[in-house]
Design a protein around this motif. Sequence first.
Motif, short mmCIF file in Angstrom:
data_model
loop_
_atom_site.label_atom_id
_atom_site.label_comp_id
_atom_site.label_asym_id
_atom_site.label_seq_id
_atom_site.Cartn_x
_atom_site.Cartn_y
_atom_site.Cartn_z
N GLU A 51 -33.45 10.78 25.62
CA GLU A 51 -34.38 10.10 24.70
C GLU A 51 -35.61 10.96 24.44
O GLU A 51 -36.08 11.04 23.30
N VAL A 52 -36.12 11.61 25.48
CA VAL A 52 -37.26 12.51 25.31
C VAL A 52 -36.90 13.61 24.33
O VAL A 52 -37.63 13.87 23.36
N GLU B 157 -45.92 18.98 35.78
CA GLU B 157 -44.92 17.96 36.13
C GLU B 157 -45.27 16.63 35.50
O GLU B 157 -46.44 16.26 35.40
N ALA B 158 -44.23 15.91 35.10
CA ALA B 158 -44.39 14.55 34.59
C ALA B 158 -43.63 13.60 35.51
O ALA B 158 -42.55 13.93 36.00
N ALA B 159 -44.19 12.43 35.72
CA ALA B 159 -43.60 11.47 36.65
C ALA B 159 -42.50 10.63 36.01
O ALA B 159 -41.70 10.02 36.72
N ASN B 160 -42.44 10.59 34.68
CA ASN B 160 -41.43 9.79 34.00
C ASN B 160 -41.19 10.35 32.60
O ASN B 160 -41.91 11.26 32.15
N GLY B 161 -40.23 9.80 31.91
CA GLY B 161 -39.87 10.31 30.59
C GLY B 161 -40.96 10.15 29.55
O GLY B 161 -41.20 11.07 28.76
N ARG B 162 -41.63 9.03 29.54
CA ARG B 162 -42.70 8.82 28.56
C ARG B 162 -43.82 9.84 28.77
O ARG B 162 -44.32 10.43 27.83
N GLU B 163 -44.17 10.06 30.02
CA GLU B 163 -45.20 11.05 30.34
C GLU B 163 -44.73 12.46 29.94
O GLU B 163 -45.51 13.25 29.41
N ALA B 164 -43.47 12.76 30.15
CA ALA B 164 -42.92 14.06 29.76
C ALA B 164 -43.02 14.25 28.25
O ALA B 164 -43.40 15.32 27.77
N PHE B 165 -42.70 13.22 27.50
CA PHE B 165 -42.79 13.27 26.04
C PHE B 165 -44.23 13.54 25.60
O PHE B 165 -44.49 14.44 24.81
N MET C 111 -34.57 9.14 34.09
CA MET C 111 -35.98 9.02 34.48
C MET C 111 -36.45 7.63 34.09
O MET C 111 -35.90 7.02 33.18
N PRO C 112 -37.50 7.14 34.76
CA PRO C 112 -38.08 5.86 34.36
C PRO C 112 -38.71 5.96 32.97
O PRO C 112 -39.11 7.04 32.54
N GLU C 113 -38.77 4.86 32.30
CA GLU C 113 -39.44 4.65 31.01
C GLU C 113 -38.72 5.27 29.82
O GLU C 113 -38.63 4.65 28.78
#
Length: 109
Positions: free
Chosen positions: A53-54, A21-29, A46-48
């Motif tokens: 965008e991801v 799991e990722a907490a936000n878009g940047r982390e997911a990327f 999502m935040p960030e």
Amino acid sequence: MRQIVVRTLRQAGFGDHDLIEAANGREAFEMTKSENPDLVLSDWNMPEMTGIEVLRQLRAAGNDVKFGFVTSESTPEMKDQAEAAGALFFIVKPFSAERFDEVFAPILG
């Protein structure tokens, strides 16, 4: 939302897959680049970084991971953007284990 998705994945019979799991878009990327998952399930908002965008940044970087959206909002424009960016699916709440099985069985086996 992430807990609901994880629970529904388990109910659909996909509980034996490793879930990250990722907490936000940047982390997911970043996690998608470093972990090389078989599939990414993303929210749209999502935040960030947003989910779209991801997806666009992953594709721009040459990453062709299987990617789709599980989200609470949907417009025809959102679906068009997702498809144009390379998303495989767009699942809108309320969703069910049956819907997850229908979408993910052909992708994950």
